[in-house]
Design a protein around this motif. Structure first.
Motif, PDB file in Angstrom:
ATOM      1  N   MET B  52       0.832  -1.213   0.000  1.00 46.98           N
ATOM      2  CA  MET B  52       0.000   0.000   0.000  1.00 46.98           C
ATOM      3  C   MET B  52       0.864   1.259   0.000  1.00 46.98           C
ATOM      4  SD  MET B  52      -3.309   0.647  -0.062  1.00 46.98           S
ATOM      5  CE  MET B  52      -3.154   2.051  -1.153  1.00 46.98           C
ATOM      6  N   GLY B  53       2.100   1.152   0.557  1.00 56.05           N
ATOM      7  CA  GLY B  53       2.995   2.313   0.563  1.00 56.05           C
ATOM      8  C   GLY B  53       3.124   3.001   1.905  1.00 56.05           C
ATOM      9  N   PRO B  55       4.383   4.884   4.743  1.00 57.35           N
ATOM     10  CA  PRO B  55       5.615   5.691   4.787  1.00 57.35           C
ATOM     11  C   PRO B  55       6.578   5.277   5.907  1.00 57.35           C
ATOM     12  CG  PRO B  55       3.717   6.971   5.575  1.00 57.35           C
ATOM     13  CD  PRO B  55       3.185   5.684   5.029  1.00 57.35           C
ATOM     14  N   ALA B  75       3.126   6.960  -5.283  1.00 57.69           N
ATOM     15  CA  ALA B  75       2.637   7.479  -4.002  1.00 57.69           C
ATOM     16  C   ALA B  75       1.410   6.672  -3.572  1.00 57.69           C
ATOM     17  CB  ALA B  75       2.272   8.951  -4.136  1.00 57.69           C
ATOM     18  N   VAL B  76       1.114   6.752  -2.291  1.00 60.55           N
ATOM     19  CA  VAL B  76       0.018   5.959  -1.744  1.00 60.55           C
ATOM     20  C   VAL B  76      -1.290   6.220  -2.497  1.00 60.55           C
ATOM     21  CG1 VAL B  76      -1.350   5.498   0.318  1.00 60.55           C
ATOM     22  CG2 VAL B  76       1.093   5.953   0.533  1.00 60.55           C
ATOM     23  N   ASP B  77      -1.590   7.500  -2.737  1.00 61.17           N
ATOM     24  CA  ASP B  77      -2.864   7.806  -3.395  1.00 61.17           C
ATOM     25  C   ASP B  77      -2.887   7.312  -4.839  1.00 61.17           C
ATOM     26  OD1 ASP B  77      -0.893   9.816  -3.687  1.00 61.17           O
ATOM     27  OD2 ASP B  77      -2.376  11.268  -4.382  1.00 61.17           O
ATOM     28  N   ALA B  80      -3.823   3.759  -4.737  1.00 63.72           N
ATOM     29  CA  ALA B  80      -5.253   3.606  -4.496  1.00 63.72           C
ATOM     30  C   ALA B  80      -6.042   3.856  -5.774  1.00 63.72           C
ATOM     31  CB  ALA B  80      -5.704   4.564  -3.401  1.00 63.72           C
TER      32      ALA B  80
END
Lengths: 470, 253
Positions: B52-53, B55, B75-77, B80
């Motif tokens: 998922m990432g 941090p 990046a996480v978003d 998603a």
């Protein structure tokens, strides 16, 4: 966007033309003189007592020292105070192109139509606001409610009532800028709600304050009689831009027995403004004042609405949020005086600081010996978005009876990284995730506002959060 | 084998300078349901977090390709939006944001379109009912004051609304009573109805799996996948626990 409001841009060009010719530029004098005050008074067609009032206030203004305890206001040019009072009108009728880019940008992001942006920036006149104002005024008039501008009310059937109340809560002796206000006040609203009347729609001063140059020394006087109910909303979330960057308004609220007055403000002065505003309420037996206050704009603010609980069982609720960004020093809070038995107060504030902004929460709770059985609770939470920003809490309590219940709590925190991660894992950008968390933090205020204002406030937070990353 | 959705190779990762995953290889095809089992501390949640990432985690080696794209730099978003979803073991409480508003924001981010309020509310209401949650739930602040079971159901609600292509359930069943496990399981079943949706279910409890179709089971011990097999592995773990696998991991180490 422009479809949402009916704008008549072309009608009444003559109004503009007339105004353009009206550009008397007052000579700048080194100080504020009696002559200038007489000029203002004559222009406003003041009754004589008001002229005398202004002159006494002027004297006080010259005598009272500058405040020496809050944020730095040395940027105010006090030697040329007259330039704030009598700004160069040619510059006031500014062109759209002259409005600072930052403000134009904010209008854009808020989705405010071009014509309205211009009027908010003091460039144009706002026809439909006037229309809305008049229709609201007529609607409530049927209930016997008076909602008008203060200047014309000085000559109407409520003249005596105004004379009895005007600057009685905030006397010009209060501080230097109250004295200044007393001398040069101009514009503002007068509201009277007769006994037992509940005003169903919130009254909004926003309709009145967008005229160029207005809203700088405006005076708001609200009298809510026995058992009556009113919600009054001041301001709007679009930045108000004025060439002269001093705002020293005054708000006086008289809340009668068993009456309820809610006074909501979303203030977003442009970021060069010194906002030295004074607000005060007096609440009689069983009455209640509810302050809902959002402070976003200005360079420096001194703002501490005060509630004097004069009658048994009178109450005050204060809900506030202050957001200080780069270059802002916002000193806000409230003061509550419990001066009768069983009075209650509840203070719930949030302050947010980012990009070097300074946010100070200052509160004072005074419980006099008369206030047996008083209850006061103060809760203040601060959120600092980075290491350069500052957040202070300065609570003061002066309790003169042993029979009172007084509590205070303060919390200072940061945005939890794992919350940002969690929201991002649902597809929100880092910026949006943080904005959402900050909006949630400020929810104490937004949930008290009418929906359209809550939406605007959250938009404003989103705008303030832009570029908050890194 | 179904079209490949996720391919992880030689992945090493850890936190605070300590390596937890020592070279993970994992492949998940589109529409497949995989189960990841293992004892406490094996690195199951770390694997979920890396995908998922999170941090907090550091990736020290290896690759991961998700839906044809190199996953790790995203990046996480972005992950998603690409269709990755993680049901958190401890969903974070976010005061002041209602579950409904949050869901709407999330969906708008995922789809890039504004939601239609009434259609959206109807969908949320139906899902709340399906998950045996009170309709008033949507108005409560996100996860604030939710019980453990309510938090997990709220995660399932998000999964069903966001319709990810790969949902990772990090011990969504842990700490729940029998009824709540059954409800969560129903939510997963509902999700499986979309034949192209993939799942990676992390658990050390076979109960949630009993009603679900499972394509593959991986056993993670000490940061390594020590065995991959079919659903029959679940029964074996149920009878014997992880003891046999742990010995194997020690031998390998």
């Amino acid at each position: 966007m422009s479809g949402e409001k009916t704008y008549v841009e072309d009608v009444d060009r003559a109004f503009y033309d007339f105004r353009n010719e009206e550009k008397d530029v007052y000579r700048v004098r080194s100080g504020l003189t009696e002559e200038i005050i007489r000029e203002i008074s004559r222009e406003k067609n003041d009754p004589d007592w008001m002229l005398q009032f202004r002159l006494r206030a002027l004297e006080l203004f010259h005598r009272i020292e500058m405040p020496d305890w809050g944020p730095d206001i040395s940027g105010l040019d006090m030697d040329n105070i007259v330039t704030y009072v009598r700004p160069d009108t040619a510059r006031m009728h500014t062109r759209w192109e002259d409005v600072p880019a930052e403000i134009r940008d904010t209008f854009e992001r808020l989705g405010i139509p071009q014509s309205e942006r211009e009027s908010l920036a003091g460039v144009g006149a706002q026809y439909d606001s006037e229309l809305v104002y008049h229709s609201v005024r007529e609607e409530v008039a049927g209930q016997g409610v008076v909602y008008t501008d203060l200047e014309s009310a000085l000559h109407g059937e409520y003249a005596d009532m105004i004379r009895q109340h005007f600057m009685k809560l905030v006397p010009p002796t209060d501080h230097k800028f109250a004295a200044l206000h007393g001398a040069v006040w101009s514009g503002g609203s007068f509201v009277y709600v007769p006994p037992g009347v509940t005003v169903e729609i919130p009254l909004q001063s926003y309709f009145r304050l967008n005229a160029p140059g207005a809203g700088q020394f405006e005076h708001t006087l609200i009298i809510v009689d026995k058992g009556a109910h009113l919600h009054f909303i001041e301001g709007c979330s679009a930045p108000k831009y004025n060439v002269a960057n001093l705002h020293a308004g005054c708000v006086e609220l008289f809340v009668g027995e068993d009456a309820v007055l809610r006074y909501s403000t979303i203030e977003n002065w442009s970021k060069n403004m010194y906002n030295l505003n004074t607000k005060r309420a007096r609440v009689e037996r069983g009455g209640k004042v509810e302050w809902v206050s959002g402070s976003f704009g200005s360079h420096v603010s001194y703002l501490y609405p005060m509630s004097i609980l004069e009658g048994r069982g009178a109450g005050c609720e204060f809900t506030g949020v202050t957001f200080a960004g780069a270059g802002q020093n916002l000193d806000t809070g409230c003061k509550i005086v419990h001066n009768a038995p069983e009075t209650t107060s509840y203070v719930n504030t949030r302050s947010i600081s980012k990009s070097g902004g300074i946010s100070t929460f200052r509160s004072a709770v005074v419980v006099t010996p008369k206030a047996e059985g008083a209850k006061a609770a103060v809760s203040c939470q601060s959120l600092m978005l980075d290491d350069q920003s500052r957040s202070d809490t300065i609570p003061a309590m002066d309790i003169r009876t042993s029979k009172a219940d007084v509590g205070h709590e303060a919390k200072i925190g940061r945005i939890p990284q794992e919350a940002v991660y969690y929201l991002m894992s649902r597809g929100l950008s880092e910026e949006d995730a943080k904005a959402l968390i900050v909006s949630g933090f400020a929810e104490n205020v937004s949930k008290e506002l009418p929906l359209e204002y809550a939406v605007e406030m959250n938009n404003l937070i989103r705008i303030e959060m832009k570029g908050a990353i890194g | 084998m179904a079209e490949q959705l996720l391919k992880v190779e030689g992945l090493t990762a850890g936190a605070a300078g300590k390596e937890i995953l020592h070279g993970i290889d994992l492949e998940i095809g589109r529409g497949e349901t995989h189960v990841l089992m293992g004892p406490n501390g094996a690195g199951k949640s770390t694997l979920a977090g890396v995908l998922m990432g999170d941090p907090e985690l550091e990736i020290t080696g290896g690759t991961a390709v998700f839906d044809g794209e190199d996953l790790l730099p995203l990046a996480v978003d972005a992950r998603a939006k690409k269709g990755m979803f993680l049901s958190f073991q401890n969903p974070i409480e976010v005061p002041g944001i209602s579950l409904e508003n949050f869901l709407r924001t999330a969906i708008e981010q995922r789809t890039g379109k504004r939601t239609r309020v009434w259609a959206f509310r109807k969908e949320v209401k139906a899902l709340l009912e399906h998950l045996q949650m009170d309709p008033g739930f949507a108005e409560r602040d996100l996860n604030v004051g939710f019980s453990g079971g309510e938090k997990k159901k709220a995660e399932m609600l998000q999964m069903l609304l966001l319709k990810p292509s790969l949902a990772i359930l990090d011990e969504t069943d842990s700490g729940l009573d029998v009824d709540a496990v059954r409800t969560v399981s129903k939510g997963v079943e509902e999700f499986q109805k979309d034949r192209s949706a993939s799942l990676l279910i992390i658990t050390h409890n076979a109960a949630i799996l009993s009603a679900l179709h499972v394509d593959a089971v991986h056993i993670l011990v000490d940061g390594k996948i020590v065995e991959t097999g079919g659903p029959e592995l679940i029964g074996r773990i149920g009878r014997e626990g992880f003891a046999g696998f742990e010995e194997r991991a020690e031998d390998a180490g």
